[in-house]
Design a protein around this motif. Structure first.
Motif, PDB file in Angstrom:
ATOM      1  N   UNK A  80       0.860  -0.907  -0.448  1.00 18.89           N
ATOM      2  CA  UNK A  80      -0.143   0.297  -0.033  1.00 18.89           C
ATOM      3  C   UNK A  80       0.769   1.280  -0.100  1.00 18.89           C
ATOM      4  N   UNK A  81       1.056   2.038  -1.624  1.00 15.73           N
ATOM      5  CA  UNK A  81       1.371   3.697  -0.629  1.00 15.73           C
ATOM      6  C   UNK A  81       0.437   4.834  -1.341  1.00 15.73           C
ATOM      7  N   UNK A 103       2.584  -0.109  -7.331  1.00 11.12           N
ATOM      8  CA  UNK A 103       2.202  -1.469  -8.782  1.00 11.12           C
ATOM      9  C   UNK A 103       4.488  -1.573  -8.812  1.00 11.12           C
ATOM     10  N   UNK A 104       4.957  -0.465  -9.148  1.00  6.24           N
ATOM     11  CA  UNK A 104       6.355  -1.227  -9.057  1.00  6.24           C
ATOM     12  C   UNK A 104       6.484  -2.299  -7.687  1.00  6.24           C
ATOM     13  N   UNK A 105       5.946  -1.238  -6.502  1.00  3.53           N
ATOM     14  CA  UNK A 105       6.830  -2.625  -5.429  1.00  3.53           C
ATOM     15  C   UNK A 105       6.122  -4.303  -5.761  1.00  3.53           C
ATOM     16  N   UNK A 106       4.509  -4.288  -6.322  1.00  4.41           N
ATOM     17  CA  UNK A 106       4.305  -5.572  -6.472  1.00  4.41           C
ATOM     18  C   UNK A 106       5.389  -5.986  -7.190  1.00  4.41           C
ATOM     19  N   UNK A 127      12.314  -0.078  -4.329  1.00  6.00           N
ATOM     20  CA  UNK A 127      11.820   0.904  -5.591  1.00  6.00           C
ATOM     21  C   UNK A 127      10.369   1.305  -5.203  1.00  6.00           C
ATOM     22  N   UNK A 128       9.450   0.876  -4.725  1.00 12.04           N
ATOM     23  CA  UNK A 128       9.322   1.880  -4.380  1.00 12.04           C
ATOM     24  C   UNK A 128       8.912   3.366  -3.713  1.00 12.04           C
ATOM     25  N   UNK A 179      -3.024   3.847  -2.710  1.00  9.47           N
ATOM     26  CA  UNK A 179      -3.331   2.349  -4.206  1.00  9.47           C
ATOM     27  C   UNK A 179      -3.201   0.992  -2.990  1.00  9.47           C
ATOM     28  N   UNK A 180      -3.486  -0.086  -2.747  1.00  6.27           N
ATOM     29  CA  UNK A 180      -3.363  -0.472  -2.056  1.00  6.27           C
ATOM     30  C   UNK A 180      -3.480  -2.110  -3.063  1.00  6.27           C
TER      31      UNK A 180
END
Length: 599
Positions: free
Chosen positions: A16-17, A24-27, A42-43, A595-596
């Motif tokens: 979540x950010x 999206x980058x973290x996922x 990365x996020x 966004x989560x």
């Protein structure tokens, strides 16, 4: 706006950010085989690109994490210190009675990059190229510009065009403010990331050697050289309305490295809550919990007048202690253990009354005499141009007539390996200071939070960490990580996240529902940011509150102000349900951009 997002759940990862692209980058990084440490970094770099009005590569970040391999909670301190030339005399000889909120004088060592590198070196798994790939791509090829970013650039365009000309080169493409929603590129920042990566790769194929080389390039190489050539040698317009050089040098950067330390913790209703140390405002969250442990909040009812009054009055007591006692423990003897002790807490709790307190009441831990620095009177700003009024306010973004002030960023990640991380990046925003030529980087101005009064734990002085407002949280239960969260919001972070956590711990809400409960805060104490305003007895509550609750709060002596619905805070949270072995994610609907993701 309609609330009612679902709590997300999965088994692979949860993110979540405060912006959908970093989430999206973290996922993506998790899906490439990275862990939570890789993903959160990365996020963090993507946040620097897509939310430049809230944070930047020249800013700061505290990171609190649980490492499954060790079972430990630790904090990476990415709050850079003041320069060695930072003395009271250096400010007062300029005819100033406080540290400016913008420009070069309040610039400190940029701590974010070093913090991310320390985290990656000790706990990451992927090559640095994979971590920076998303940030480089968005900086080089563009991303849709947020309305709030476009608004900030438009207001500051006259300053950029006439005074901060390097900022104009970055933020005024074709000499004009970019439109909201337009595809915005930052080639200067992309070039800095790319050069850091090139110098990292030149160190060979070893991952740790590459990270160390990138850190050297930033703090001892080309970035430090650019800072040294600009900051102490160039006069720029700042919030005083005058031009000043800065105090930060390349040597200050070379002498610093992010530190790793144990978290500060307190147990509340069976939850073990972990926070950064007293160099941040984070322990104020724990002080509030300690006070609230003595009340039956469940009996009061969530969002009742008694509940709101009790939480707000505990906040006043905790933040009064922040004003008197918090600062860099490396330079001051700060009685943190006493501030969190049951005996001291009981003394403080006894001060709560049915009526709203009208004064700021710090305590006397260990019998010490508290001291709150005097506020410096501010000159009227009504006659100033809009951009001049904005840089006189040290908050990150363009300050509008709103109670929200949703500045700063947040990112939290949980992975399938059992790791959990929370980070709150900030500083180095586009209005804090002019872009350092050739880098795309603005420097953080956190020294504005310090006082010129000698002897205070948060006094301005060489090599001291300014007391930061940034406050990520991580929670264990039965020794296992169950929750990580944070929010933007400056001084209000530890009030808005407190409401979220109480909704979970005392009222059994799921994470998403907890982010959507009524938000409120008090502005009873001085803001950390210039012009350090305070509004005693003011209680700001979202307009979704029951009108009868408002009436009772006013009867109790609170000066209640109603804020628009769903505007206070942007809580981001991830968690782990040990009973189902599921990873959870939630993002507040406030701001319409958090966004989560869970899968």
């Amino acid at each position: 706006m309609n609330a009612g997002r679902p709590q997300l759940a999965g088994t692979f990862g949860a993110v979540s950010s405060t912006h959908w692209l970093p989430s999206a980058a973290a996922m993506s990084v998790l899906e490439q085989g990275g862990n939570a440490f890789d993903a959160v970094a990365a996020a963090g770099f993507v946040l620097q690109v897509v939310e430049p009005h809230y944070n930047g590569l020249g800013g700061d970040v505290p990171i609190v994490s649980y490492q499954a391999s060790t079972g430990r909670v630790q904090v990476v301190c990415g709050q850079g210190p003041t320069p060695q030339a930072a003395t009271t005399e250096a400010i007062t000889k300029l005819g100033l009675d406080q540290i400016p909120g913008s420009g070069l004088l309040p610039a400190v060592v940029p701590g974010a990059f070093g913090a991310w590198m320390r985290l990656l070196a000790e706990h990451g798994t992927l090559p640095l190229e994979r971590i920076l790939d998303h940030a480089i791509g968005y900086a080089e090829h563009g991303f849709p510009l947020l309305t709030s970013t476009a608004d900030a650039i438009e207001v500051l365009a006259p300053l950029f065009a006439s005074e901060w000309t390097e900022s104009a080169r970055v933020y005024l493409p074709n000499g004009r403010p970019p439109a909201a929603g337009s595809r915005f590129r930052n080639p200067a920042l992309a070039g800095t990331y790319q050069r850091l990566l090139r110098e990292a790769k030149a160190a060979g194929g070893d991952r740790e050697a590459q990270i160390a080389a990138a850190e050297r390039a930033f703090y001892q190489g080309f970035v430090a050289e650019a800072v040294d050539a600009f900051v102490p040698r160039t006069e720029v317009l700042d919030s005083t309305g005058r031009r000043h050089k800065g105090l930060l040098t390349g040597q200050d950067m070379a002498d610093w490295r992010a530190t790793v330390e144990d978290s500060v913790s307190l147990t509340y209703r069976g939850y073990e809550v972990h926070k950064p140390g007293i160099w941040s405002q984070s322990p104020v969250f724990l002080q509030q919990l300690a006070l609230l442990e003595g009340f039956d909040l469940g009996r009061m009812g969530l969002d009742s007048a008694e509940y709101v009054h009790t939480v707000a009055e505990c906040a006043k007591l905790a933040f009064a202690d922040r004003e008197a006692w918090y600062g860099d423990p490396d330079h001051s003897d700060i009685p943190l253990a006493t501030l969190l002790s049951p005996a001291y807490t009981a003394e403080r709790r006894a001060l709560l009354e049915a009526k709203a307190a009208g004064t700021l009441r710090p305590g006397s831990p260990d019998g010490r005499t508290p001291h709150i620095p005097a506020q410096v009177a501010q000159e009227p700003t009504e006659a100033l141009e809009h951009w001049e009024r904005q840089i006189r306010n040290g908050l990150p973004t363009v300050v509008k007539a709103t109670a929200a002030r949703n500045d700063t960023c947040t990112v939290v990640v949980a992975d399938r390996f059992g790791n959990m991380v929370a980070a709150v990046p900030s500083g180095g925003w586009l209005k804090s200071s002019p872009v350092v030529p050739g880098t795309g980087i603005s420097l953080g101005t956190r020294a504005q939070t310090m006082t010129l009064e000698p002897g205070h734990p948060n006094s301005f002085g060489p090599g001291r960490r300014p007391r930061t407002t940034l406050s990520p949280s991580l929670v264990l239960k039965d020794g296992r990580p169950v929750l990580a969260f944070g929010t933007p919001g400056g001084d209000r972070q530890d009030q808005w996240t407190l409401g979220f956590f109480l909704a979970v711990a005392d009222f059994g809400h799921d994470l998403q529902t907890a982010t959507e409960t009524l938000a409120f805060h008090t502005d009873h104490f001085a803001s950390s940011f210039t012009p350090h305003e305070s509004r005693p007895k003011t209680l700001v509550v979202e307009e979704t509150v029951d009108p009868e609750v408002v009436e009772e709060l006013r009867t109790r002596g609170h000066e209640v102000e109603l804020a628009p619905a769903y505007t206070l805070g942007k809580v981001c949270a991830v968690g782990h349900d040990p009973d189902q072995d599921l990873l959870l994610a939630a993002a507040s609907p406030r701001g319409r951009q958090t966004y989560a993701i869970a899968r």
